[in-house]
Design an enzyme around this catalytic site. Structure first.
Site, mmCIF file in Angstrom:
data_model
loop_
_atom_site.group_PDB
_atom_site.id
_atom_site.type_symbol
_atom_site.label_atom_id
_atom_site.label_comp_id
_atom_site.label_asym_id
_atom_site.label_seq_id
_atom_site.Cartn_x
_atom_site.Cartn_y
_atom_site.Cartn_z
ATOM 1 N N ARG A 32 1.852 4.487 6.209
ATOM 2 C CA ARG A 32 2.288 3.098 6.186
ATOM 3 C C ARG A 32 3.653 2.948 6.844
ATOM 4 N NH1 ARG A 32 1.541 1.158 0.736
ATOM 5 N NH2 ARG A 32 -0.454 0.639 1.650
ATOM 6 N N TYR A 33 4.504 3.933 6.674
ATOM 7 C CA TYR A 33 5.874 3.863 7.193
ATOM 8 C C TYR A 33 5.981 4.731 8.446
ATOM 9 C CZ TYR A 33 6.961 2.000 2.530
ATOM 10 O OH TYR A 33 7.004 1.258 1.379
ATOM 11 N N ARG B 19 6.876 8.883 7.668
ATOM 12 C CA ARG B 19 6.430 9.662 6.518
ATOM 13 C C ARG B 19 5.018 9.258 6.108
ATOM 14 N NH1 ARG B 19 9.795 5.641 5.648
ATOM 15 N NH2 ARG B 19 10.032 4.541 3.674
ATOM 16 N N CYS C 247 -5.933 14.056 -12.723
ATOM 17 C CA CYS C 247 -4.692 14.076 -13.503
ATOM 18 C C CYS C 247 -5.018 14.669 -14.872
ATOM 19 C CB CYS C 247 -4.141 12.665 -13.719
ATOM 20 S SG CYS C 247 -3.196 12.027 -12.347
ATOM 21 N N CYS D 195 -2.921 7.331 -17.125
ATOM 22 C CA CYS D 195 -2.121 6.196 -17.572
ATOM 23 C C CYS D 195 -2.958 4.942 -17.346
ATOM 24 C CB CYS D 195 -0.833 6.092 -16.758
ATOM 25 S SG CYS D 195 0.050 7.653 -16.667
ATOM 26 N N CYS E 174 -2.525 2.823 -14.104
ATOM 27 C CA CYS E 174 -2.465 3.612 -12.862
ATOM 28 C C CYS E 174 -2.764 2.766 -11.629
ATOM 29 C CB CYS E 174 -3.470 4.756 -12.934
ATOM 30 S SG CYS E 174 -3.497 5.738 -11.416
ATOM 31 N N ARG F 216 -3.699 3.856 -8.864
ATOM 32 C CA ARG F 216 -4.881 4.398 -8.177
ATOM 33 C C ARG F 216 -6.052 4.575 -9.137
ATOM 34 N NH1 ARG F 216 -0.908 7.768 -5.541
ATOM 35 N NH2 ARG F 216 -0.093 6.383 -3.941
ATOM 36 N N ASP G 233 1.645 -2.918 -10.607
ATOM 37 C CA ASP G 233 0.723 -3.388 -9.567
ATOM 38 C C ASP G 233 -0.477 -4.108 -10.182
ATOM 39 O OD1 ASP G 233 2.199 -2.312 -7.428
ATOM 40 O OD2 ASP G 233 1.322 -0.331 -7.754
ATOM 41 N N ASP H 84 5.684 -3.190 -4.816
ATOM 42 C CA ASP H 84 4.899 -2.668 -3.706
ATOM 43 C C ASP H 84 4.012 -3.832 -3.271
ATOM 44 O OD1 ASP H 84 3.966 -0.759 -1.887
ATOM 45 O OD2 ASP H 84 4.067 0.817 -3.411
ATOM 46 N N LYS I 1 7.042 -0.990 -0.102
ATOM 47 C CA LYS I 1 7.949 -1.268 -1.214
ATOM 48 C C LYS I 1 9.045 -2.242 -0.775
ATOM 49 C CE LYS I 1 7.253 3.384 -3.054
ATOM 50 N NZ LYS I 1 6.393 3.904 -1.970
HETATM 51 C C1 LIG Z 1 6.007 5.035 -1.742
HETATM 52 C C2 LIG Z 1 5.377 5.476 -0.507
HETATM 53 C C3 LIG Z 1 6.052 6.340 0.373
HETATM 54 C C4 LIG Z 1 7.441 6.863 0.088
HETATM 55 O O1 LIG Z 1 8.377 5.822 0.085
HETATM 56 P P1 LIG Z 1 9.940 6.137 -0.075
HETATM 57 O O2 LIG Z 1 10.582 4.793 -0.182
HETATM 58 O O3 LIG Z 1 10.345 6.900 1.147
HETATM 59 O O4 LIG Z 1 10.091 6.964 -1.309
HETATM 60 C C5 LIG Z 1 5.419 6.710 1.524
HETATM 61 N N1 LIG Z 1 4.195 6.257 1.829
HETATM 62 C C6 LIG Z 1 3.524 5.417 1.030
HETATM 63 C C7 LIG Z 1 2.176 4.932 1.432
HETATM 64 C C8 LIG Z 1 4.093 4.999 -0.174
HETATM 65 O O5 LIG Z 1 3.410 4.176 -0.993
#
Ligand SMILES: *Cc1c(COP(=O)(O)O)cnc(C)c1O
Length: 407
Positions: free
Chosen positions: A146-147, A150, A159, A163, A166, A168, A327, A364, A371
Site C-alpha cells: 500500500r505504501y 514497505r 493465531c 481477539c 480482529c 483480519r 476498524d 486506518d 493510516k
Molecule cells: C500498517 C501498515 C504498514 C506499516 O505502517 P507504518 O506506519 O510504517 O508502521 C505497512 N503496510 C500496510 C498495508 C499496513 O497496514
C-alpha cells in the site's frame, strides 16, 4: 549503502551469547504481588487442567495444544454466562491459550476481548469483511503493498488467541495456504523484484506461532535481499503466549538485526510477570519494541486505563507506537467508540505524562487509504502572523510565525 549479508547457516557470534536476564523476570512493578500471582497460577492449573505440571504450563507447545476453542467451555472456566446462540458454523472462530484465559479470569476487560458475544451478529451496513481494502492492494497472495517503500507480508492465518475485534477476522483461523512454502516463495519473489521495498512487516495471523526454523528461514531469505533494510514482526504473543519467547528464539532473532517488533496490547491487566519477562527478553535481544493498541469500548476507552497500559508498556521497554480506531469489521459495533473519545484520550495523555508514553492515534482509512493520524487541535487558530496554541492545561499561547513572511 552497504547491507550486511546474513545466512541461516552462520553460527552465532561466539562470546556474545545472550545471558538469561537476571532479575528482570520479577520487575519492581510486581513487588509483593508475585506470590499471589503464582498461587493463582497453580490453583488455575490444578482446577482446569488436572494432571498438567508447571513444566507443561511453561511450554508454548502445551499452551497451543490445550487452547480452548469452545465458547461454552471458555465461559464455564471464566465463571460467566455462556454466550447465547453462538453459532460456530462459518463464523469467526474462537480460541484462547490457557495462559491468556487465566489472565481473562482476573479481568472483565480481557474477557471482553476474547469471549464471543451475541452482539457479533449485529452487522451494520457500513461494516465490511475487508475494511482496509487489503485484498485490493495485494499483488500476490500474502503481500499487501500500500505504501511506497514497505510491504505487509501475511505469513500465516493462525493465531494462538483470537481477539473478537480482529481487523483480519475475514481470514484468520481459516485453513488457508498462506504458510505454504509455495506462497511464501511467490511473496519473496515479489519483494525481490521490487527494489523500492526497504521495509518488510511480517504479520498474519501471528508469525511467532510458527516454529523457530520456519521463522528463521523467512528471515534469512529476506536478509539475502539487498534492498530490504529492516524487517518487522507484528505479534500478540508476549501478551497471549509469553512462553513462546524462549531464550533460543531470541538468540535466533537477534542474528537478523535490524529487526523490530510491534506488540499488540489491549489492557494493563495483560502485563503479568510472565508477559513482562517476555518483553524484557526481547528487549535484551536488542529488538526495538513498539506497541499497537486498538481503542475498544468497555476495555480501554478511558484515560486512566490507557495511561496505566502505556506506563506498564514503557516500564517493560515497549514504546507505545499506534492507538487504532477500531476498524469496522462485521459485528464490531459494540467495540467501537466515537472518534472524539480517541482524541480526548490523547489529550488526557499529552503533557500529563512522558511523551514516550503517547502513541499516535490513527484511523486506518476504509477502502485502503492507509493510516491517517489524528491529533487534538493544539494549533487552533491563526491571528495575522501568529499561530494560536493551546497547551495541555488549556492555556493559550501565541507563536510569532514570521519566518518567510517578512522581507
Ligand atoms: C500498517 C501498515 C504498514 C506499516 O505502517 P507504518 O506506519 O510504517 O508502521 C505497512 N503496510 C500496510 C498495508 C499496513 O497496514
Amino acid at each position: 549503502m552497504s547491507v550486511t549479508k546474513y545466512a541461516a547457516e552462520e553460527p552465532p557470534e561466539t562470546g556474545q551469547e545472550l545471558a538469561e536476564p537476571p532479575s528482570l523476570s520479577t520487575p519492581h512493578a510486581f513487588q509483593g504481588q508475585e506470590l499471589a500471582f503464582w498461587a493463582r497460577h497453580r490453583n488455575f492449573l490444578a482446577t482446569h487442567f488436572p494432571g498438567a505440571t508447571q513444566k507443561d504450563w511453561d511450554s508454548w507447545r502445551w499452551q497451543l495444544k490445550n487452547r480452548i476453542t469452545s465458547p461454552q467451555r471458555m465461559a464455564a472456566i471464566l465463571g460467566v454466562p455462556a454466550p447465547l446462540g453462538f453459532d460456530r458454523a462459518g463464523a469467526f472462530p474462537a480460541a484462547v491459550t490457557p495462559y491468556y484465559l487465566l489472565t481473562a479470569s482476573q479481568s472483565p476487560a480481557v474477557t471482553r476481548c476474547i469471549l464471543p458475544d451475541v452482539r457479533e451478529k449485529d452487522i451494520r451496513p457500513f461494516e465490511m469483511p475487508d475494511p482496509l481494502g487489503e485484498d485490493g492492494h495485494s499483488p500476490v497472495p500474502g503481500i499487501v503493498h500500500r505504501y511506497p517503500d514497505r510491504v505487509l507480508f501475511l505469513v500465516t492465518e493462525f493465531c494462538s488467541t483470537y481477539c473478537r475485534y480482529c481487523t483480519r477476522s475475514r481470514l484468520v483461523g481459516k485453513s488457508g495456504h498462506r504458510s505454504d512454502m509455495s506462497s511464501w516463495q511467490r511473496a519473496l519473489d515479489y519483494i525481490r523484484a521490487h527494489p523500492e521495498v526497504r521495509d518488510v512487516l511480517l504479520s498474519g495471523g501471528d508469525p511467532l506461532t510458527l516454529p523457530d526454523m520456519k521463522i528463521e528461514w523467512l528471515l534469512s531469505q529476506l536478509r539475502r535481499i539487498p534492498h530490504v533494510e529492516i524487517v518487522r514482526i507484528g505479534t500478540k504473543v508476549p501478551a497471549v503466549l509469553p512462553q513462546r519467547i524462549t531464550p533460543a528464539l531470541v538468540r535466533m532473532l537477534r542474528r537478523y538485526h535490524p529487526l523490530l517488533m510491534s506488540l499488540h496490547f489491549a489492557h494493563p491487566d495483560e502485563i503479568t510477570p510472565e508477559t513482562a519477562a517476555a518483553c524484557n527478553r526481547l528487549a535484551d535481544g536488542g529488538i526495538p519494541l513498539g506497541s499497537q493498541t486498538v481503542l475498544l469500548a468497555g476495555v480501554n476507552d478511558d484515560v486512566e486505563t490507557m495511561k496505566r497500559l502505556m506506563h506498564g508498556l514503557i516500564r517493560n521497554r515497549v514504546r507505545p507506537y499506534y492507538l487504532y480506531q477500531c476498524d469496522p469489521i462485521p459485528g464490531s459495533t459494540h467495540f467501537r467508540t466515537p472518534v472524539e473519545k480517541g482524541l480526548s484520550i490523547i489529550q488526557g495523555l499529552r503533557g500529563h505524562t512522558s511523551g514516550y508514553c503517547i502513541p499516535t492515534y490513527v484511523i486506518d482509512a476504509p477502502g485502503g487509504g492507509g493510516k491517517v493520524p489524528l491529533q487534538p487541535q493544539y494549533a487552533f487558530d491563526r491571528e495575522g502572523r501568529d499561530v494560536m496554541l493551546r497547551n495541555y492545561e488549556g492555556r493559550v499561547f501565541r507563536y510569532p510565525d514570521t519566518a518567510g513572511r517578512e522581507g
